[in-house]
Design a protein around this motif. Sequence first.
Motif, PDB file in Angstrom:
ATOM      1  N   ASP A 138       0.817  -1.210   0.000  1.00 27.84           N
ATOM      2  CA  ASP A 138       0.000   0.000   0.000  1.00 27.84           C
ATOM      3  C   ASP A 138       0.855   1.265   0.000  1.00 27.84           C
ATOM      4  O   ASP A 138       0.581   2.231   0.714  1.00 27.84           O
ATOM      5  CB  ASP A 138      -0.948   0.004   1.212  1.00 27.84           C
ATOM      6  CG  ASP A 138      -2.113   0.977   1.028  1.00 27.84           C
ATOM      7  OD1 ASP A 138      -2.477   1.255  -0.136  1.00 27.84           O
ATOM      8  OD2 ASP A 138      -2.649   1.476   2.048  1.00 27.84           O
ATOM      9  N   LYS A 139       1.918   1.248  -0.821  1.00 31.50           N
ATOM     10  CA  LYS A 139       2.804   2.400  -0.973  1.00 31.50           C
ATOM     11  C   LYS A 139       2.416   3.182  -2.235  1.00 31.50           C
ATOM     12  O   LYS A 139       1.849   2.623  -3.170  1.00 31.50           O
ATOM     13  CB  LYS A 139       4.264   1.944  -1.102  1.00 31.50           C
ATOM     14  CG  LYS A 139       4.825   1.278   0.146  1.00 31.50           C
ATOM     15  CD  LYS A 139       5.159   2.304   1.207  1.00 31.50           C
ATOM     16  CE  LYS A 139       5.926   1.694   2.364  1.00 31.50           C
ATOM     17  NZ  LYS A 139       6.262   2.704   3.395  1.00 31.50           N
ATOM     18  N   ASP A 140       2.753   4.459  -2.242  1.00 35.39           N
ATOM     19  CA  ASP A 140       2.411   5.305  -3.384  1.00 35.39           C
ATOM     20  C   ASP A 140       3.549   5.467  -4.381  1.00 35.39           C
ATOM     21  O   ASP A 140       3.401   6.180  -5.377  1.00 35.39           O
ATOM     22  CB  ASP A 140       1.995   6.699  -2.896  1.00 35.39           C
ATOM     23  CG  ASP A 140       0.649   6.684  -2.198  1.00 35.39           C
ATOM     24  OD1 ASP A 140      -0.207   5.841  -2.562  1.00 35.39           O
ATOM     25  OD2 ASP A 140       0.449   7.506  -1.273  1.00 35.39           O
ATOM     26  N   TYR A 141       4.693   4.829  -4.135  1.00 29.53           N
ATOM     27  CA  TYR A 141       5.810   5.047  -5.050  1.00 29.53           C
ATOM     28  C   TYR A 141       5.544   4.414  -6.416  1.00 29.53           C
ATOM     29  O   TYR A 141       4.732   3.515  -6.574  1.00 29.53           O
ATOM     30  CB  TYR A 141       7.121   4.532  -4.449  1.00 29.53           C
ATOM     31  CG  TYR A 141       7.259   3.029  -4.296  1.00 29.53           C
ATOM     32  CD1 TYR A 141       7.474   2.196  -5.391  1.00 29.53           C
ATOM     33  CD2 TYR A 141       7.243   2.443  -3.021  1.00 29.53           C
ATOM     34  CE1 TYR A 141       7.638   0.831  -5.247  1.00 29.53           C
ATOM     35  CE2 TYR A 141       7.411   1.078  -2.859  1.00 29.53           C
ATOM     36  CZ  TYR A 141       7.603   0.271  -3.967  1.00 29.53           C
ATOM     37  OH  TYR A 141       7.763  -1.084  -3.820  1.00 29.53           O
ATOM     38  N   ARG A 142       6.277   4.954  -7.407  1.00 29.19           N
ATOM     39  CA  ARG A 142       6.192   4.460  -8.775  1.00 29.19           C
ATOM     40  C   ARG A 142       7.540   3.847  -9.169  1.00 29.19           C
ATOM     41  O   ARG A 142       8.568   4.168  -8.584  1.00 29.19           O
ATOM     42  CB  ARG A 142       5.841   5.599  -9.728  1.00 29.19           C
ATOM     43  CG  ARG A 142       4.516   6.277  -9.421  1.00 29.19           C
ATOM     44  CD  ARG A 142       4.407   7.633 -10.087  1.00 29.19           C
ATOM     45  NE  ARG A 142       5.409   8.564  -9.581  1.00 29.19           N
ATOM     46  CZ  ARG A 142       5.705   9.734 -10.146  1.00 29.19           C
ATOM     47  NH1 ARG A 142       5.086  10.113 -11.246  1.00 29.19           N
ATOM     48  NH2 ARG A 142       6.621  10.521  -9.629  1.00 29.19           N
ATOM     49  N   VAL A 143       7.497   2.997 -10.174  1.00 33.97           N
ATOM     50  CA  VAL A 143       8.713   2.362 -10.682  1.00 33.97           C
ATOM     51  C   VAL A 143       8.848   2.681 -12.167  1.00 33.97           C
ATOM     52  O   VAL A 143       7.934   2.423 -12.958  1.00 33.97           O
ATOM     53  CB  VAL A 143       8.689   0.837 -10.477  1.00 33.97           C
ATOM     54  CG1 VAL A 143       9.972   0.213 -11.023  1.00 33.97           C
ATOM     55  CG2 VAL A 143       8.506   0.494  -9.005  1.00 33.97           C
ATOM     56  N   PHE A 144       9.989   3.275 -12.527  1.00 36.55           N
ATOM     57  CA  PHE A 144      10.282   3.624 -13.912  1.00 36.55           C
ATOM     58  C   PHE A 144      11.393   2.701 -14.407  1.00 36.55           C
ATOM     59  O   PHE A 144      12.475   2.652 -13.820  1.00 36.55           O
ATOM     60  CB  PHE A 144      10.748   5.072 -14.014  1.00 36.55           C
ATOM     61  CG  PHE A 144       9.761   6.068 -13.455  1.00 36.55           C
ATOM     62  CD1 PHE A 144       8.763   6.586 -14.264  1.00 36.55           C
ATOM     63  CD2 PHE A 144       9.826   6.469 -12.134  1.00 36.55           C
ATOM     64  CE1 PHE A 144       7.851   7.504 -13.761  1.00 36.55           C
ATOM     65  CE2 PHE A 144       8.923   7.385 -11.616  1.00 36.55           C
ATOM     66  CZ  PHE A 144       7.924   7.903 -12.427  1.00 36.55           C
ATOM     67  N   CYS A 145      11.125   1.976 -15.470  1.00 39.61           N
ATOM     68  CA  CYS A 145      12.113   1.034 -16.011  1.00 39.61           C
ATOM     69  C   CYS A 145      12.459   1.437 -17.440  1.00 39.61           C
ATOM     70  O   CYS A 145      11.580   1.502 -18.302  1.00 39.61           O
ATOM     71  CB  CYS A 145      11.559  -0.381 -15.985  1.00 39.61           C
ATOM     72  SG  CYS A 145      12.702  -1.629 -16.620  1.00 39.61           S
ATOM     73  N   LEU A 146      13.735   1.710 -17.687  1.00 35.96           N
ATOM     74  CA  LEU A 146      14.194   2.108 -19.018  1.00 35.96           C
ATOM     75  C   LEU A 146      14.815   0.921 -19.733  1.00 35.96           C
ATOM     76  O   LEU A 146      15.775   0.320 -19.248  1.00 35.96           O
ATOM     77  CB  LEU A 146      15.207   3.249 -18.917  1.00 35.96           C
ATOM     78  CG  LEU A 146      15.720   3.800 -20.244  1.00 35.96           C
ATOM     79  CD1 LEU A 146      14.578   4.383 -21.085  1.00 35.96           C
ATOM     80  CD2 LEU A 146      16.803   4.852 -20.018  1.00 35.96           C
ATOM     81  N   LEU A 147      14.246   0.608 -20.893  1.00 37.39           N
ATOM     82  CA  LEU A 147      14.699  -0.519 -21.706  1.00 37.39           C
ATOM     83  C   LEU A 147      15.254  -0.017 -23.031  1.00 37.39           C
ATOM     84  O   LEU A 147      14.855   1.030 -23.531  1.00 37.39           O
ATOM     85  CB  LEU A 147      13.529  -1.466 -22.008  1.00 37.39           C
ATOM     86  CG  LEU A 147      12.815  -2.077 -20.819  1.00 37.39           C
ATOM     87  CD1 LEU A 147      11.337  -1.797 -20.893  1.00 37.39           C
ATOM     88  CD2 LEU A 147      13.076  -3.565 -20.757  1.00 37.39           C
ATOM     89  N   GLY A 148      16.142  -0.792 -23.624  1.00 39.75           N
ATOM     90  CA  GLY A 148      16.608  -0.513 -24.971  1.00 39.75           C
ATOM     91  C   GLY A 148      15.739  -1.233 -25.983  1.00 39.75           C
ATOM     92  O   GLY A 148      15.135  -2.268 -25.683  1.00 39.75           O
ATOM     93  N   ASP A 149      15.658  -0.702 -27.198  1.00 38.93           N
ATOM     94  CA  ASP A 149      14.842  -1.371 -28.213  1.00 38.93           C
ATOM     95  C   ASP A 149      15.469  -2.693 -28.649  1.00 38.93           C
ATOM     96  O   ASP A 149      14.758  -3.673 -28.896  1.00 38.93           O
ATOM     97  CB  ASP A 149      14.548  -0.458 -29.400  1.00 38.93           C
ATOM     98  CG  ASP A 149      15.777   0.220 -29.995  1.00 38.93           C
ATOM     99  OD1 ASP A 149      16.885   0.057 -29.450  1.00 38.93           O
ATOM    100  OD2 ASP A 149      15.621   0.934 -31.001  1.00 38.93           O
TER     101      ASP A 149
END
Length: 294
Positions: A138-149
């Motif tokens: 029940d946390k409000d944090y977000r996760v951003f994941c950067l991928l290569g094509d």
Amino acid sequence: MQNTNIEQLKDYAKELRKTAVTMVYEAQSGHPGGSLSAADLVSYLYFHEMNHRPQEPDWSDRDRFVLSKGHVAPILYSALAMTGYVPMETIHTLRKKGSPFQGHPDSKKCPGVEISTGSLGQGISPAVGMALAGKRDDKDYRVFCLLGDGECQEGQVWEALQCAHTYKLDNFFAIIDQNNLQIDGHTDEVSPNLDFVKKLEAFGYDAHEVDGHDMEAIADLFDQLRNKKDGRPKGIVLHTIKGKGVSYMEDVASWHGTAPNEEQWNQALQELDSPPDREQYEEAIEDIEEGLDR
């Protein structure tokens, strides 16, 4: 989130590029091309969008950033140094013994690195796990994941993307840096990725595409997505240029993992400070190619 304006974010992106190129030049090893293509997105996230505390890297409510394409560590290290996770002078230690800045991100050595990455296709799985943990706690944090094509040719990427949809992780952002080049050449010649937006939509994502070098467009898109809680993970396709900002590196596959020499480094810094027009770009490319031939 920090209260930064568009012009500041552009300036930060320029400094990130200069720092990354300098790190690779001094180490005479590393991956400049993909670092430069991702600089605008990294600038936006670290200097505006993400909730994070450089002096408290393990803060439990922080947003998480996972660099799945871990070979472009120089651009992440530049952001970590510029935001204060490590002293700025650390940039001069890339790939040296004992440095927190190893060839690929190492979460045991470097504050601010969420997970060790570098084996392509494998960073997104722990990123999805972090997002799932946030939901269950029940946390409000977000996760951003950067991928290569190029990385998206790995099957594990699509299993992880499907998992995020299965668990309705609307706190998860899958961001694809589509610069159309990988170490072996053009992605369409190696293994065509086809339409990423349609593929993400088919996997249940709220999918969008944006010019990855247009800071205003990036900001507008995140403004649209920031507070959407509809059960769908977010997918963002960045249309970028590998080696962006350095004339002789732009859209050239060989700069995937090549370090510049002193002359090339000096030219890169000059161009990043004062970008030449297109005619000057072409002349600069010819000069560099002639130098290599000699």
